[in-house]
Design a protein around this motif. Structure first.
Motif, PDB file in Angstrom:
ATOM      1  N   GLY A  86      -0.492   1.871   4.369  1.00 37.80           N
ATOM      2  CA  GLY A  86      -1.547   1.342   3.513  1.00 37.80           C
ATOM      3  C   GLY A  86      -1.770  -0.140   3.769  1.00 37.80           C
ATOM      4  O   GLY A  86      -1.604  -0.628   4.886  1.00 37.80           O
ATOM      5  N   ARG A  87      -2.120  -0.890   2.733  1.00 41.99           N
ATOM      6  CA  ARG A  87      -2.446  -2.298   2.886  1.00 41.99           C
ATOM      7  C   ARG A  87      -1.224  -3.099   3.323  1.00 41.99           C
ATOM      8  O   ARG A  87      -0.133  -2.980   2.764  1.00 41.99           O
ATOM      9  N   MET A  88      -1.415  -3.939   4.342  1.00 45.07           N
ATOM     10  CA  MET A  88      -0.340  -4.789   4.859  1.00 45.07           C
ATOM     11  C   MET A  88      -0.897  -6.169   5.168  1.00 45.07           C
ATOM     12  O   MET A  88      -2.036  -6.298   5.632  1.00 45.07           O
ATOM     13  N   SER A  89      -0.104  -7.189   4.923  1.00 44.42           N
ATOM     14  CA  SER A  89      -0.530  -8.561   5.207  1.00 44.42           C
ATOM     15  C   SER A  89      -0.440  -8.829   6.705  1.00 44.42           C
ATOM     16  O   SER A  89       0.265  -8.124   7.450  1.00 44.42           O
ATOM     17  N   ALA A  90      -1.133  -9.867   7.146  1.00 44.09           N
ATOM     18  CA  ALA A  90      -1.093 -10.240   8.561  1.00 44.09           C
ATOM     19  C   ALA A  90       0.317 -10.639   8.969  1.00 44.09           C
ATOM     20  O   ALA A  90       0.759 -10.330  10.083  1.00 44.09           O
ATOM     21  N   ALA A  91       1.032 -11.316   8.074  1.00 45.57           N
ATOM     22  CA  ALA A  91       2.395 -11.741   8.396  1.00 45.57           C
ATOM     23  C   ALA A  91       3.317 -10.544   8.586  1.00 45.57           C
ATOM     24  O   ALA A  91       4.144 -10.507   9.503  1.00 45.57           O
TER      25      ALA A  91
ATOM     26  N   PRO B 268     -12.656   1.396  10.919  1.00 45.75           N
ATOM     27  CA  PRO B 268     -12.990   0.852   9.583  1.00 45.75           C
ATOM     28  C   PRO B 268     -11.811   0.135   8.922  1.00 45.75           C
ATOM     29  O   PRO B 268     -11.228   0.625   7.952  1.00 45.75           O
ATOM     30  N   VAL B 269     -11.474  -1.029   9.424  1.00 45.30           N
ATOM     31  CA  VAL B 269     -10.421  -1.833   8.835  1.00 45.30           C
ATOM     32  C   VAL B 269     -11.082  -2.942   8.019  1.00 45.30           C
ATOM     33  O   VAL B 269     -12.065  -3.546   8.453  1.00 45.30           O
ATOM     34  N   TYR B 270     -10.572  -3.183   6.823  1.00 45.47           N
ATOM     35  CA  TYR B 270     -11.186  -4.203   5.970  1.00 45.47           C
ATOM     36  C   TYR B 270     -10.093  -5.077   5.372  1.00 45.47           C
ATOM     37  O   TYR B 270      -8.910  -4.700   5.338  1.00 45.47           O
ATOM     38  N   ALA B 271     -10.482  -6.262   4.918  1.00 46.99           N
ATOM     39  CA  ALA B 271      -9.540  -7.233   4.355  1.00 46.99           C
ATOM     40  C   ALA B 271      -9.708  -7.309   2.843  1.00 46.99           C
ATOM     41  O   ALA B 271     -10.832  -7.252   2.327  1.00 46.99           O
ATOM     42  N   GLU B 272      -8.579  -7.411   2.141  1.00 43.75           N
ATOM     43  CA  GLU B 272      -8.582  -7.657   0.701  1.00 43.75           C
ATOM     44  C   GLU B 272      -7.912  -8.994   0.460  1.00 43.75           C
ATOM     45  O   GLU B 272      -6.784  -9.220   0.883  1.00 43.75           O
TER      46      GLU B 272
ATOM     47  N   GLY C 220      -6.539 -12.361  -1.885  1.00 44.09           N
ATOM     48  CA  GLY C 220      -5.742 -12.523  -3.087  1.00 44.09           C
ATOM     49  C   GLY C 220      -4.262 -12.466  -2.798  1.00 44.09           C
ATOM     50  O   GLY C 220      -3.821 -12.232  -1.669  1.00 44.09           O
ATOM     51  N   ARG C 221      -3.472 -12.659  -3.855  1.00 47.74           N
ATOM     52  CA  ARG C 221      -2.027 -12.738  -3.712  1.00 47.74           C
ATOM     53  C   ARG C 221      -1.442 -11.473  -3.096  1.00 47.74           C
ATOM     54  O   ARG C 221      -0.519 -11.517  -2.310  1.00 47.74           O
ATOM     55  N   HIS C 222      -1.967 -10.310  -3.477  1.00 48.07           N
ATOM     56  CA  HIS C 222      -1.454  -9.043  -2.973  1.00 48.07           C
ATOM     57  C   HIS C 222      -2.417  -8.421  -1.971  1.00 48.07           C
ATOM     58  O   HIS C 222      -2.434  -7.208  -1.782  1.00 48.07           O
ATOM     59  N   GLY C 223      -3.207  -9.266  -1.318  1.00 48.45           N
ATOM     60  CA  GLY C 223      -4.189  -8.780  -0.372  1.00 48.45           C
ATOM     61  C   GLY C 223      -3.582  -8.421   0.970  1.00 48.45           C
ATOM     62  O   GLY C 223      -2.368  -8.429   1.164  1.00 48.45           O
ATOM     63  N   GLY C 224      -4.453  -8.115   1.907  1.00 49.94           N
ATOM     64  CA  GLY C 224      -4.018  -7.757   3.245  1.00 49.94           C
ATOM     65  C   GLY C 224      -5.082  -6.941   3.934  1.00 49.94           C
ATOM     66  O   GLY C 224      -6.255  -6.961   3.521  1.00 49.94           O
ATOM     67  N   PHE C 225      -4.717  -6.223   4.956  1.00 51.29           N
ATOM     68  CA  PHE C 225      -5.656  -5.386   5.697  1.00 51.29           C
ATOM     69  C   PHE C 225      -5.362  -3.923   5.413  1.00 51.29           C
ATOM     70  O   PHE C 225      -4.212  -3.513   5.213  1.00 51.29           O
ATOM     71  N   ALA C 226      -6.429  -3.110   5.413  1.00 48.24           N
ATOM     72  CA  ALA C 226      -6.277  -1.685   5.146  1.00 48.24           C
ATOM     73  C   ALA C 226      -7.376  -0.927   5.865  1.00 48.24           C
ATOM     74  O   ALA C 226      -8.381  -1.496   6.301  1.00 48.24           O
ATOM     75  N   LEU C 227      -7.190   0.385   5.987  1.00 49.16           N
ATOM     76  CA  LEU C 227      -8.187   1.274   6.562  1.00 49.16           C
ATOM     77  C   LEU C 227      -8.878   2.041   5.440  1.00 49.16           C
ATOM     78  O   LEU C 227      -8.283   2.282   4.385  1.00 49.16           O
ATOM     79  N   LEU C 228     -10.130   2.429   5.677  1.00 50.49           N
ATOM     80  CA  LEU C 228     -10.797   3.292   4.712  1.00 50.49           C
ATOM     81  C   LEU C 228      -9.999   4.582   4.569  1.00 50.49           C
ATOM     82  O   LEU C 228      -9.512   5.138   5.568  1.00 50.49           O
ATOM     83  N   PRO C 229      -9.819   5.088   3.348  1.00 47.23           N
ATOM     84  CA  PRO C 229      -8.956   6.263   3.112  1.00 47.23           C
ATOM     85  C   PRO C 229      -9.334   7.481   3.934  1.00 47.23           C
ATOM     86  O   PRO C 229      -8.483   8.299   4.274  1.00 47.23           O
ATOM     87  N   SER C 230     -10.602   7.621   4.282  1.00 50.57           N
ATOM     88  CA  SER C 230     -11.061   8.823   4.991  1.00 50.57           C
ATOM     89  C   SER C 230     -10.859   8.742   6.497  1.00 50.57           C
ATOM     90  O   SER C 230     -11.120   9.711   7.211  1.00 50.57           O
ATOM     91  N   PHE C 231     -10.369   7.591   6.993  1.00 45.44           N
ATOM     92  CA  PHE C 231     -10.274   7.411   8.443  1.00 45.44           C
ATOM     93  C   PHE C 231      -9.167   8.285   9.028  1.00 45.44           C
ATOM     94  O   PHE C 231      -8.045   8.313   8.526  1.00 45.44           O
ATOM     95  N   GLN C 232      -9.483   9.017  10.091  1.00 44.93           N
ATOM     96  CA  GLN C 232      -8.522   9.842  10.808  1.00 44.93           C
ATOM     97  C   GLN C 232      -8.502   9.409  12.269  1.00 44.93           C
ATOM     98  O   GLN C 232      -9.479   8.909  12.791  1.00 44.93           O
TER      99      GLN C 232
END
Length: 324
Positions: free
Chosen positions: A17-22, A48-52, A54-66
């Motif tokens: 799921g969501r993970m930070s760049a670090a 479809p990778v997107y950035a969130e 904030g303090r608990h942000g990071g990068f994630a993929l759209l849930p439907s991506f296979q």
């Protein structure tokens, strides 16, 4: 290599799921800047990778991506074959390939099995870096570029030039016919022949390596287990080995035997201590092994070893006899 890293990045985001760049940078063993460039490349390629933020942000993929990017490359498949010991993979320069391969294996599992496997894996710890006494297990470091060149020559069946630093000798180049690679207790070895004579080289002492185009002179088939056993036997029965008569506290017997090449005889003294005839590789090995046991062991013979241990103890006592 970048293509493999991009696949690993996608699989990490799919599985965790969501993970930070670090965090991604630590997992992929690259810089944060490299991760950001890779994210841009994936976005440009339509992933479809997107950035969130904030303090608990990071990068994630759209849930439907296979993705079907789970095909193993050569090194990843090889890493799985030696995955019985993760440190074995590390010794052969396949640590990153093993990590990448395991990501692909997990991603290929059905979703229900994937969750079960991930939960079970959290309950298992194999070969931690320290034992219960916080003694760190130190694996020998071999540059990936060196072990990769050795590995290629072994698999291709080509001659190999190595710049090798033998004990108490200046490094020099040798041309050998590689037979196989062995890892024992965190140490990697190259089994080879040189001018038709069996040779064993410690990987951590190979400073540089070069695969040659000339075919290696070696048999088509090899039994590495048998070859290693034969060389171990020759090692234990030759060279500058020394036999030491030792009295040891029974509670420390395994510590002594674990460092020795062989135990030739053993009996129990009247006070319950054990008396053993033990073989060591050489004088330095014998002195080191007995020194580790402190007052839990006593070298009875030869006299030069008793004198050497006494001189070392006197030197230590003298060093600490005054105030700091």
């Amino acid at each position: 290599m970048r293509a493999d890293r991009l696949v690993s990045l996608v699989l990490l985001l799919r599985q965790r799921g969501r993970m930070s760049a670090a965090t991604l940078a630590r997992e992929l063993e690259v810089s944060t800047r490299t991760v950001l460039r890779d994210i841009e490349a994936l976005s440009a390629a339509g992933v479809p990778v997107y950035a969130e933020r904030g303090r608990h942000g990071g990068f994630a993929l759209l849930p439907s991506f296979q993705t079907e990017l789970t095909g193993l490359n050569h090194d990843e498949a090889l890493a799985l074959l030696v995955a019985g010991s993760r440190r074995g993979a590390q010794a052969f320069g396949l640590g990153s390939a093993l990590a990448s391969a395991m990501l692909k294996v997990v991603d290929a599992l059905p979703e229900g099995y994937r969750d079960t496997a991930a939960g079970a894996a959290q309950r298992l710890l194999i070969d931690p870096e320290t034992d219960l006494l916080s003694r760190r297990v130190v694996a020998e470091e071999v540059p990936d570029i060196v072990v990769a060149e050795i590995r290629r020559a072994v698999f291709a069946g080509h001659k190999l030039r190595i710049h090798y630093a033998a004990v108490d000798q200046a490094p020099k180049w040798r041309t050998v016919d590689p037979i196989g690679l062995v890892t024992v207790r965190e140490q990697g070895y190259l089994l080879a022949t040189r001018s038709g004579v069996d040779r064993t080289y410690r990987l951590s002492r190979v400073l540089a390596a070069e695969e040659l185009h000339e075919p290696a002179q070696r048999p088509e088939q090899v039994d590495l287990g048998r070859a290693w056993q034969e060389r171990s036997t020759r090692f234990r029965t030759g060279g500058d080995q020394v036999v030491v008569l030792v009295r040891v506290n029974p509670a420390r017997r395994e510590d002594l035997v674990g460092t020795a090449l062989a135990v030739r005889a053993e009996e129990t003294d009247a006070d319950g201590w054990l008396r053993l005839d033990v073989t060591f590789q050489d004088s330095r090995h014998a002195e080191w092994a007995l020194w580790q046991l402190a007052t839990n062991a006593e070298a009875l013979a030869p006299q030069w070893l008793r004198t050497s241990l006494r001189n070392r103890a006197v030197a230590i006592a003298t060093r600490y006899s005054g105030s700091s």
